[in-house]
Design a protein around this motif. Structure first.
Motif, PDB file in Angstrom:
ATOM      1  N   LEU A  54      47.363  33.804  39.991  1.00  0.00           N
ATOM      2  CA  LEU A  54      46.528  34.970  40.311  1.00  0.00           C
ATOM      3  C   LEU A  54      45.064  34.770  39.952  1.00  0.00           C
ATOM      4  CD1 LEU A  54      48.915  37.818  39.082  1.00  0.00           C
ATOM      5  CD2 LEU A  54      48.579  37.008  41.416  1.00  0.00           C
ATOM      6  N   HIS A  55      44.817  34.222  38.787  1.00  0.00           N
ATOM      7  CA  HIS A  55      43.432  34.117  38.319  1.00  0.00           C
ATOM      8  C   HIS A  55      42.695  32.991  39.071  1.00  0.00           C
ATOM      9  CE1 HIS A  55      40.046  33.640  35.573  1.00  0.00           C
ATOM     10  NE2 HIS A  55      40.354  34.851  35.113  1.00  0.00           N
ATOM     11  N   PRO A  56      41.437  33.220  39.462  1.00  0.00           N
ATOM     12  CA  PRO A  56      40.697  32.176  40.186  1.00  0.00           C
ATOM     13  C   PRO A  56      40.633  30.840  39.433  1.00  0.00           C
ATOM     14  CG  PRO A  56      39.484  34.246  40.254  1.00  0.00           C
ATOM     15  CD  PRO A  56      40.652  34.471  39.347  1.00  0.00           C
ATOM     16  N   TYR A  57      40.589  30.888  38.095  1.00  0.00           N
ATOM     17  CA  TYR A  57      40.520  29.630  37.345  1.00  0.00           C
ATOM     18  C   TYR A  57      41.852  28.871  37.421  1.00  0.00           C
ATOM     19  CZ  TYR A  57      39.890  26.305  33.545  1.00  0.00           C
ATOM     20  OH  TYR A  57      39.816  25.148  32.814  1.00  0.00           O
TER      21      TYR A  57
ATOM     22  N   ALA B  14      43.628  38.259  33.459  1.00  0.00           N
ATOM     23  CA  ALA B  14      42.418  39.036  33.138  1.00  0.00           C
ATOM     24  C   ALA B  14      41.395  38.801  34.234  1.00  0.00           C
ATOM     25  CB  ALA B  14      41.871  38.589  31.783  1.00  0.00           C
ATOM     26  N   CYS B  15      41.315  39.735  35.179  1.00  0.00           N
ATOM     27  CA  CYS B  15      40.349  39.604  36.263  1.00  0.00           C
ATOM     28  C   CYS B  15      40.137  40.976  36.920  1.00  0.00           C
ATOM     29  CB  CYS B  15      40.866  38.586  37.289  1.00  0.00           C
ATOM     30  SG  CYS B  15      39.798  38.433  38.727  1.00  0.00           S
ATOM     31  N   HIS B  16      38.887  41.327  37.202  1.00  0.00           N
ATOM     32  CA  HIS B  16      38.592  42.642  37.784  1.00  0.00           C
ATOM     33  C   HIS B  16      39.104  42.791  39.211  1.00  0.00           C
ATOM     34  CE1 HIS B  16      36.287  43.940  34.428  1.00  0.00           C
ATOM     35  NE2 HIS B  16      35.326  43.061  34.580  1.00  0.00           N
ATOM     36  N   ILE B  17      39.203  41.687  39.952  1.00  0.00           N
ATOM     37  CA  ILE B  17      39.533  41.846  41.379  1.00  0.00           C
ATOM     38  C   ILE B  17      41.039  41.796  41.638  1.00  0.00           C
ATOM     39  CG2 ILE B  17      37.309  41.003  42.227  1.00  0.00           C
ATOM     40  CD1 ILE B  17      38.762  38.308  42.850  1.00  0.00           C
ATOM     41  N   LEU B  18      41.847  41.703  40.592  1.00  0.00           N
ATOM     42  CA  LEU B  18      43.297  41.629  40.811  1.00  0.00           C
ATOM     43  C   LEU B  18      43.945  43.002  40.696  1.00  0.00           C
ATOM     44  CD1 LEU B  18      44.049  38.385  38.747  1.00  0.00           C
ATOM     45  CD2 LEU B  18      43.913  38.595  41.206  1.00  0.00           C
TER      46      LEU B  18
ATOM     47  N   GLY C 131      30.279  39.633  29.768  1.00  0.00           N
ATOM     48  CA  GLY C 131      31.325  40.113  30.676  1.00  0.00           C
ATOM     49  C   GLY C 131      32.479  39.127  30.765  1.00  0.00           C
ATOM     50  N   CYS C 132      32.897  38.804  31.987  1.00  0.00           N
ATOM     51  CA  CYS C 132      33.944  37.787  32.163  1.00  0.00           C
ATOM     52  C   CYS C 132      33.312  36.423  31.897  1.00  0.00           C
ATOM     53  CB  CYS C 132      34.507  37.844  33.577  1.00  0.00           C
ATOM     54  SG  CYS C 132      35.644  36.478  33.906  1.00  0.00           S
ATOM     55  N   ARG C 133      33.900  35.672  30.979  1.00  0.00           N
ATOM     56  CA  ARG C 133      33.304  34.382  30.588  1.00  0.00           C
ATOM     57  C   ARG C 133      33.322  33.363  31.735  1.00  0.00           C
ATOM     58  NH1 ARG C 133      34.589  32.940  24.293  1.00  0.00           N
ATOM     59  NH2 ARG C 133      33.450  34.705  23.457  1.00  0.00           N
ATOM     60  N   PHE C 134      34.116  33.637  32.757  1.00  0.00           N
ATOM     61  CA  PHE C 134      34.225  32.698  33.891  1.00  0.00           C
ATOM     62  C   PHE C 134      33.203  33.020  34.982  1.00  0.00           C
ATOM     63  CE2 PHE C 134      36.915  31.163  37.624  1.00  0.00           C
ATOM     64  CZ  PHE C 134      36.666  29.820  37.387  1.00  0.00           C
ATOM     65  N   HIS C 135      32.392  34.100  34.815  1.00  0.00           N
ATOM     66  CA  HIS C 135      31.599  34.575  35.949  1.00  0.00           C
ATOM     67  C   HIS C 135      30.536  33.583  36.427  1.00  0.00           C
ATOM     68  CE1 HIS C 135      28.282  36.275  33.275  1.00  0.00           C
ATOM     69  NE2 HIS C 135      27.590  35.775  34.271  1.00  0.00           N
ATOM     70  N   THR C 136      30.083  32.677  35.500  1.00  0.00           N
ATOM     71  CA  THR C 136      29.034  31.724  35.915  1.00  0.00           C
ATOM     72  C   THR C 136      29.570  30.657  36.882  1.00  0.00           C
ATOM     73  OG1 THR C 136      29.510  30.444  33.929  1.00  0.00           O
ATOM     74  CG2 THR C 136      27.644  31.969  33.811  1.00  0.00           C
ATOM     75  N   ARG C 137      30.900  30.537  36.971  1.00  0.00           N
ATOM     76  CA  ARG C 137      31.475  29.502  37.845  1.00  0.00           C
ATOM     77  C   ARG C 137      32.456  30.071  38.872  1.00  0.00           C
ATOM     78  NH1 ARG C 137      34.008  25.220  34.004  1.00  0.00           N
ATOM     79  NH2 ARG C 137      33.527  23.658  35.561  1.00  0.00           N
ATOM     80  N   CYS C 138      32.694  31.365  38.794  1.00  0.00           N
ATOM     81  CA  CYS C 138      33.730  31.956  39.657  1.00  0.00           C
ATOM     82  C   CYS C 138      33.173  32.253  41.054  1.00  0.00           C
ATOM     83  CB  CYS C 138      34.240  33.247  39.016  1.00  0.00           C
ATOM     84  SG  CYS C 138      35.492  34.064  40.023  1.00  0.00           S
ATOM     85  N   PRO C 139      33.854  31.800  42.109  1.00  0.00           N
ATOM     86  CA  PRO C 139      33.349  32.063  43.466  1.00  0.00           C
ATOM     87  C   PRO C 139      33.450  33.537  43.876  1.00  0.00           C
ATOM     88  CG  PRO C 139      35.349  30.692  43.521  1.00  0.00           C
ATOM     89  CD  PRO C 139      35.037  30.931  42.091  1.00  0.00           C
ATOM     90  N   TYR C 140      34.222  34.334  43.132  1.00  0.00           N
ATOM     91  CA  TYR C 140      34.410  35.751  43.508  1.00  0.00           C
ATOM     92  C   TYR C 140      33.642  36.713  42.610  1.00  0.00           C
ATOM     93  CZ  TYR C 140      38.358  33.291  45.504  1.00  0.00           C
ATOM     94  OH  TYR C 140      39.125  32.378  46.167  1.00  0.00           O
ATOM     95  N   ALA C 141      32.781  36.194  41.752  1.00  0.00           N
ATOM     96  CA  ALA C 141      32.109  37.041  40.750  1.00  0.00           C
ATOM     97  C   ALA C 141      31.276  38.144  41.400  1.00  0.00           C
ATOM     98  CB  ALA C 141      31.232  36.183  39.851  1.00  0.00           C
TER      99      ALA C 141
ATOM    100  N   ARG D 242      29.842  43.572  38.423  1.00  0.00           N
ATOM    101  CA  ARG D 242      30.672  44.115  37.336  1.00  0.00           C
ATOM    102  C   ARG D 242      31.149  42.992  36.395  1.00  0.00           C
ATOM    103  NH1 ARG D 242      36.679  46.689  38.051  1.00  0.00           N
ATOM    104  NH2 ARG D 242      36.925  47.384  35.898  1.00  0.00           N
ATOM    105  N   CYS D 243      31.461  41.831  36.983  1.00  0.00           N
ATOM    106  CA  CYS D 243      31.977  40.706  36.181  1.00  0.00           C
ATOM    107  C   CYS D 243      30.971  40.253  35.139  1.00  0.00           C
ATOM    108  CB  CYS D 243      32.332  39.523  37.075  1.00  0.00           C
ATOM    109  SG  CYS D 243      33.497  39.925  38.379  1.00  0.00           S
ATOM    110  N   LYS D 244      29.680  40.408  35.442  1.00  0.00           N
ATOM    111  CA  LYS D 244      28.643  39.951  34.497  1.00  0.00           C
ATOM    112  C   LYS D 244      28.505  40.906  33.320  1.00  0.00           C
ATOM    113  CE  LYS D 244      26.060  37.701  38.084  1.00  0.00           C
ATOM    114  NZ  LYS D 244      24.983  37.776  39.022  1.00  0.00           N
TER     115      LYS D 244
HETATM  116 FE1  SF4 Z   1      36.078  36.859  36.202  1.00  0.00          FE
HETATM  117 FE2  SF4 Z   1      35.123  38.409  38.119  1.00  0.00          FE
HETATM  118 FE3  SF4 Z   1      35.927  35.933  38.703  1.00  0.00          FE
HETATM  119 FE4  SF4 Z   1      37.712  37.793  38.077  1.00  0.00          FE
HETATM  120  S1  SF4 Z   1      36.370  37.780  39.854  1.00  0.00           S
HETATM  121  S2  SF4 Z   1      37.640  35.736  37.284  1.00  0.00           S
HETATM  122  S3  SF4 Z   1      36.605  39.009  36.551  1.00  0.00           S
HETATM  123  S4  SF4 Z   1      34.232  36.497  37.396  1.00  0.00           S
END
Ligand code: SF4
Length: 317
Positions: free
Chosen positions: A242-245, A313-317, A282-292, A295-297
């Motif tokens: 589920l999680h992008p990472y 742990a993800c806002h878009i799920l 915010g979400c520690r993955f936001h600097t590398r996440c393609p869906y950020a 809100r994620c920041k």
């Molecule tokens: Fe994090 Fe947002 Fe990416 Fe979900 S969509 S992993 S909350 S940066």
């Protein structure tokens, strides 16, 4: 039947920055999970994500900054660890560095037997050491040799014998095969599985390679920059990440079928893993996440159960 449980565990290391100021390396940030008796919980993530620190903090080789550690429902976060040292052991990543070169194998394996007074005589101690050598597939006559006289795979077997010497219930396997030759890796994994079956052991199996972890684990936790971002049963995580990472990590696992492998798209993350001394807001993955998103920041996502026993742990799920 929960053996080990951690709640909101944090481990920060203070680092001096300049003359007066001290900053914290936030190696583990608010991690909670439970490990059931007899199960293997795999823990994966890039190097520097905090998985080794988490394993060591659970054993109190590092003292936790905050949060709780329970062993069979007993709070072991503070106080004497000696009674639990026997039950909770570790197998280290680099066997050559973890074995004292000045001691014989008999002394290395027997040391823990002595500390915990598990043998009533020298003969009993020696018998026990020989039994352990046999258990890990080594020649019991080689007890008087020194670590450098063994190959890397054999040294890791000695490390495993040392962990087993005190009859533990729970073992943190900290990347136990990553320093070994590929041809030896599966032998060690198979041996760990056999021992789990025969001795009823519970493992926290740490690795950066998802293909190894998914082979041995009942459940898998994925860590990114000190956070646990996803946790699910091994099959479920592989079939339905589920999680992008997690999707990124899975896309890097080689597929044996050449047709499937050609049609598969590898997800490449942009940028480097940020410093745990200065983690993103915010979400520690936001600097590398393609869906950020915006809100994620700003807002850290909650670690939620999205389907039965599947957490992320993800806002878009
Ligand atoms: Fe994090 Fe947002 Fe990416 Fe979900 S969509 S992993 S909350 S940066």
């Amino acid at each position: 039947d929960v053996l080990v449980r951690i709640e909101h565990l944090r481990k920060y290391f203070p680092v001096k920055e300049g003359f007066m100021s001290v900053k914290n390396v936030q190696a583990v940030e608010d991690v909670s999970f439970a490990i059931k008796e007899g199960e293997t919980l795999g823990l994966v993530g890039e190097s520097g994500c905090g998985k080794t620190t988490l394993g060591r903090t659970i054993l109190r080789l590092h003292e936790p900054t905050s949060g709780k550690i329970y062993y069979r429902d007993k709070d072991i976060t503070k106080g004497r660890m000696l009674p639990y040292r026997r039950k909770m052991q570790i197998i280290f990543q680099d066997p050559s560095a973890s074995l004292d070169p000045r001691k014989t194998v008999s002394d290395i394996v027997g040391e823990a037997i002595d500390i915990h007074k598990l043998a009533s005589s020298k003969a009993e101690r020696s018998e026990r050491v020989q039994e352990l050598m046999k258990l890990v597939g080594l020649n019991s006559e080689h007890c008087c040799r020194y670590p450098h006289e063994f190959s890397g795979g054999q040294q890791q077997r000695i490390g495993i014998a040392r962990a087993l010497a005190v009859q533990p219930e729970f073992i943190v396997c900290d990347e136990p095969i990553s320093a070994l030759d590929v041809s030896i890796q599966s032998q060690i994994v198979n041996m760990l599985e056999d021992m789990q079956h025969d001795l009823g052991l519970t493992y926290l199996f740490i690795a950066h390679d998802l293909s190894v972890v998914r082979h041995i684990s009942n459940r898998i936790g994925v860590m990114y920059l000190g956070n646990l971002v996803e946790l699910a049963e091994s099959r479920e995580l592989n079939k339905n990440p589920l999680h992008p990472y997690t999707k990124t990590l899975l896309s890097a696992v080689p597929v044996p079928d050449p047709v499937k492998s050609r049609s598969r798209k590898r997800i490449i993350l942009e940028g480097d893993i940020p410093s745990p001394m200065n983690p993103p807001s915010g979400c520690r993955f936001h600097t590398r996440c393609p869906y950020a998103t915006a809100r994620c920041k700003e807002e850290a996502p909650a670690f939620r159960e999205l389907s039965p026993n599947h957490f992320a742990a993800c806002h878009i799920l």
